[in-house]
Design a protein around this motif. Structure first.
Motif, PDB file in Angstrom:
ATOM      1  N   ILE A 129       0.851  -1.189   0.000  1.00  0.00           N
ATOM      2  CA  ILE A 129       0.000   0.000   0.000  1.00  0.00           C
ATOM      3  C   ILE A 129       0.891   1.245   0.000  1.00  0.00           C
ATOM      4  O   ILE A 129       1.882   1.320   0.722  1.00  0.00           O
ATOM      5  CB  ILE A 129      -0.912  -0.004   1.234  1.00  0.00           C
ATOM      6  CG1 ILE A 129      -1.854  -1.211   1.188  1.00  0.00           C
ATOM      7  CG2 ILE A 129      -1.703   1.284   1.334  1.00  0.00           C
ATOM      8  CD1 ILE A 129      -2.619  -1.436   2.482  1.00  0.00           C
ATOM      9  N   SER A 130       0.500   2.220  -0.807  1.00  0.00           N
ATOM     10  CA  SER A 130       1.263   3.471  -0.880  1.00  0.00           C
ATOM     11  C   SER A 130       0.302   4.625  -1.134  1.00  0.00           C
ATOM     12  O   SER A 130      -0.612   4.506  -1.957  1.00  0.00           O
ATOM     13  CB  SER A 130       2.300   3.397  -2.014  1.00  0.00           C
ATOM     14  OG  SER A 130       2.850   4.669  -2.293  1.00  0.00           O
ATOM     15  N   LEU A 131       0.515   5.719  -0.417  1.00  0.00           N
ATOM     16  CA  LEU A 131      -0.234   6.956  -0.674  1.00  0.00           C
ATOM     17  C   LEU A 131       0.771   8.088  -0.782  1.00  0.00           C
ATOM     18  O   LEU A 131       1.513   8.374   0.166  1.00  0.00           O
ATOM     19  CB  LEU A 131      -1.234   7.240   0.453  1.00  0.00           C
ATOM     20  CG  LEU A 131      -2.143   8.454   0.210  1.00  0.00           C
ATOM     21  CD1 LEU A 131      -3.106   8.178  -0.939  1.00  0.00           C
ATOM     22  CD2 LEU A 131      -2.913   8.835   1.468  1.00  0.00           C
ATOM     23  N   ILE A 132       0.811   8.722  -1.945  1.00  0.00           N
ATOM     24  CA  ILE A 132       1.756   9.804  -2.193  1.00  0.00           C
ATOM     25  C   ILE A 132       1.014  10.969  -2.824  1.00  0.00           C
ATOM     26  O   ILE A 132      -0.123  10.827  -3.291  1.00  0.00           O
ATOM     27  CB  ILE A 132       2.905   9.353  -3.128  1.00  0.00           C
ATOM     28  CG1 ILE A 132       2.342   8.943  -4.494  1.00  0.00           C
ATOM     29  CG2 ILE A 132       3.698   8.220  -2.505  1.00  0.00           C
ATOM     30  CD1 ILE A 132       3.410   8.636  -5.541  1.00  0.00           C
ATOM     31  N   LEU A 133       1.671  12.121  -2.844  1.00  0.00           N
ATOM     32  CA  LEU A 133       1.127  13.247  -3.594  1.00  0.00           C
ATOM     33  C   LEU A 133       1.073  12.871  -5.066  1.00  0.00           C
ATOM     34  O   LEU A 133       2.034  12.327  -5.623  1.00  0.00           O
ATOM     35  CB  LEU A 133       1.995  14.480  -3.404  1.00  0.00           C
ATOM     36  CG  LEU A 133       1.842  15.233  -2.076  1.00  0.00           C
ATOM     37  CD1 LEU A 133       2.952  16.276  -1.934  1.00  0.00           C
ATOM     38  CD2 LEU A 133       0.468  15.903  -2.010  1.00  0.00           C
ATOM     39  N   ALA A 134      -0.058  13.116  -5.699  1.00  0.00           N
ATOM     40  CA  ALA A 134      -0.197  12.743  -7.106  1.00  0.00           C
ATOM     41  C   ALA A 134       0.769  13.549  -7.959  1.00  0.00           C
ATOM     42  O   ALA A 134       0.853  14.774  -7.816  1.00  0.00           O
ATOM     43  CB  ALA A 134      -1.628  12.978  -7.570  1.00  0.00           C
ATOM     44  N   PRO A 135       1.515  12.880  -8.821  1.00  0.00           N
ATOM     45  CA  PRO A 135       2.391  13.628  -9.720  1.00  0.00           C
ATOM     46  C   PRO A 135       1.566  14.457 -10.691  1.00  0.00           C
ATOM     47  O   PRO A 135       0.379  14.193 -10.921  1.00  0.00           O
ATOM     48  CB  PRO A 135       3.182  12.533 -10.435  1.00  0.00           C
ATOM     49  CG  PRO A 135       2.305  11.331 -10.353  1.00  0.00           C
ATOM     50  CD  PRO A 135       1.563  11.438  -9.051  1.00  0.00           C
TER      51      PRO A 135
END
Length: 623
Positions: free
Chosen positions: A288-294
């Protein structure tokens, strides 16, 4: 006297009948304290940073040392902290209870209490009390690969909600989602459908900001169902924002990415809801990963389908994508390019964004790598990174006679000996483009042959089938696209009749089952040979003797041909013509048995009144 200690000692008792050894370690010799150790140490009021410690100490009159540290630390003695320990306020406190502050969220602690009797005199330490502070909210980027989990428990600060009162999410080791690793798994209930949630810890998100949520999920050959939401609390009622409903699936792995944009700033939880039916199997989630959308989101869930010897379809998803998609493929092991430039030996295919994207002109029996990325240059946001590698291999080319229009002409033999045969195979064959309902079996690998009838009846034989396979064939009249079925045969031999000499007929051959095979075979078109038989002798009545009014008549017939005569498939009529005062015709039809080449057989044709007639003999045959 000052305390004395020894790291280890051994005391030995000699009981009757033999020795017994008793081992003692880490003991002290010291003056007994004048007060008692506190008891019933308990921790309550736990928050992310605070915890209240209380204890009981009967007949105690002094003050107290409260010492805490990470689990497993060794507490000190007297007014001195042990290694890794901290004395609250650095000095004794007046009595129960005290509130520890400044603790770390999502952390575990151990705490001890000892009484300060007077002067340098302190009690022994109490029994340990363990506790963990509440989970802190986390910031983006957030990742969870479950490797820190102690199977079957969830990692610290992840939670579950069991709404079906049956099995619920656990952690387990698995290889279904890739290399061997720990994963989150919903097991299954044999009687109750799944209704279970798994939640992340609270994550600080900014309203109006897009984030990219990625994870891998899959099943283990059984139908599973999964949907993903996010909301303001780790509870089903608070999961109000749908990310995706994956519906029903049965394979693995699927690696996906989606864009989520919360409306307002706050703490949000992401939940995976298993809703599979009862008595399925394992549903798993990992990475699982949550990052700022590029600025230019990447393409995900790339796969291929419908691969043939020269084509394939590339499937993909791209949450929040608005630009064109660039598909790049090349030979296995090549390095893909970036942006609008292909890598060395790579080929670009630009799509408007619709999945799937067809690739044509591929080489048969060849392995390719394919990548997909997004073109955001129209919005001045450049290009996304390439998707994960996907490999596929084209099939071998189909046989030249894969369709009716390319039927291979067969040689018609003058007999059933199959001196001339035509080789064939169903390896890599595909379903015909002609819309022809099969007689039986699955014609997904049919091939075609044709012959020109030389007789009203022919025999179609499949010989040399290798390896052994249940083969099927059909015979048609007409033209490709407007064929009429004449024969369906699961047996390897058929005998189509009523053929028109000079007309072209088609033979369709395929394996009966659904599994792809590489079977080879020969096709023979045989013709019933012309009969060459004659009557060679009159057996009865004999030429001498007394005759009656019902004398049995039989003659000997001989096979003068080059092949045995099978009377079951070549009915033969033997006729005797009687001339004279009372002409008669006697006959018998042979329908069973076989007459070998050069062999003879006696045939009874009837009875004759021998009182008034003379006898001649002849024979004819009818097929």
């Amino acid at each position: 006297m000052p305390p004395r200690s020894s790291p280890s000692s051994c005391l030995k008792e000699r009981p009757p009948g033999g020795d017994k050894d008793f081992f003692v370690d880490n003991f002290q010799v010291r003056t007994p304290p004048t007060c008692f150790a506190p008891t019933a140490v308990a921790v309550s009021g736990i928050t992310q940073t605070d915890a209240t410690v209380a204890w009981t100490c009967t007949s105690c009159t002094g003050d107290y040392i409260v010492e805490y540290g990470a689990p497993g630390f060794t507490p000190g003695n007297g007014a001195t902290a042990g290694v890794g320990g901290t004395i609250w306020t650095g000095a004794p406190v007046g009595g129960s209870s005290v509130t520890l502050t400044g603790l770390s969220g999502s952390s575990s602690y151990s705490v001890y209490v000892r009484e300060h009797c007077s002067g340098a005199d302190y009690s022994f330490n109490s029994a340990v009390a363990n506790f963990a502070t509440l989970c802190s909210t986390v910031n983006v980027p957030y990742t969870q690969n479950f490797e820190s989990a102690v199977i079957p428990a969830m990692p610290n600060c992840m939670s579950t909600q069991n709404l079906n009162a049956e099995t619920t999410w656990i952690t387990a080791s698995s290889t279904y989602l890739g290399a061997s690793s720990k994963v989150a798994r919903y097991p299954y209930s044999s009687t109750t459908a799944a209704n279970d949630w798994m939640y992340t810890p609270g994550i600080n998100l900014v309203g109006g900001t897009p984030y990219t949520l990625s994870y891998t999920y899959g099943a283990n050959g059984f139908d599973e169902s999964l949907e993903v939401y996010y909301g303001t609390a780790a509870s089903a009622a608070s999961m109000t924002n749908l990310v995706v409903d994956h519906g029903t699936f049965s394979t693995a792995p699927f690696t996906v990415s989606y864009t989520i944009t919360p409306a307002t700033s706050g703490v949000y939880y992401i939940g995976w809801h298993a809703y599979s039916g009862a008595n399925e199997f394992y549903l798993e989630v990992d990475n699982i990963s949550l990052i700022l959308a590029p600025a230019c989101p990447p393409v995900s869930a790339v796969s291929v389908s419908g691969t043939t010897s020269a084509t394939t379809n590339v499937n993909f998803t791209c949450s929040g994508c608005t630009g064109n998609k660039i598909v790049e493929y090349g030979p296995a092991g090549y390095t893909p390019g970036t942006g609008a430039t292909a890598g060395a030996t790579g080929t670009l295919v630009t799509s408007t964004g619709t999945s799937p994207q067809a690739i044509t002109g591929l080489t048969p029996s060849t392995t390719y790598n394919v990548y997909v990325h997004q073109d955001c240059s129209g919005a001045s946001n450049g290009y996304s990174t390439n998707s994960a590698l996907v490999s596929f291999t084209t099939s071998a080319p189909p046989p030249a006679n894969d369709n009716c229009a390319q039927a291979v002409a067969l040689t018609v033999n003058p007999d059933y000996l199959c001196g001339a045969v035509t080789a064939g195979t169903v390896a890599a064959a595909t379903l015909s483009v002609d819309a022809i309902s099969p007689c039986g079996g699955n014609p997904n690998n049919d091939v075609w042959f044709s012959f020109v009838a030389a007789s009203p009846i022919h025999r179609i034989s499949l010989t040399g089938v290798t390896p052994f396979t249940d083969m099927y064939h059909a015979v048609y009249s007409g033209s490709c696209g407007t064929l009429t079925n004449l024969v369906c045969s699961d047996a390897d031999i058929s005998n189509p009749t009523g053929l028109i000499v000079g007309n072209t007929y088609y033979v369709r051959v395929y394996s009966y089952g659904n599994t792809a095979v590489t079977t080879t075979f020969n096709v023979c078109v045989g013709t019933a040979p012309a009969l060459d038989m004659s009557a060679t002798a009159l057996v009865t009545p004999t030429t001498t003797g007394c005759y009656g009014a019902a004398e049995p008549v039989s003659i000997t017939v001989k096979n003068n041909g080059s092949q045995p005569v099978n009377f079951a498939t070549n009915n033969t009529t033997v006729t005797v013509n009687v001339t004279g005062v009372a002409p008669q015709v006697l006959s018998a039809t042979l329908t069973t048995g076989t007459l070998a080449v050069g062999a003879t057989q006696n045939v009874a044709v009837g009875t004759l009144n021998m009182t008034t007639v003379r006898l001649t003999r002849s024979m004819r045959t009818r097929r």
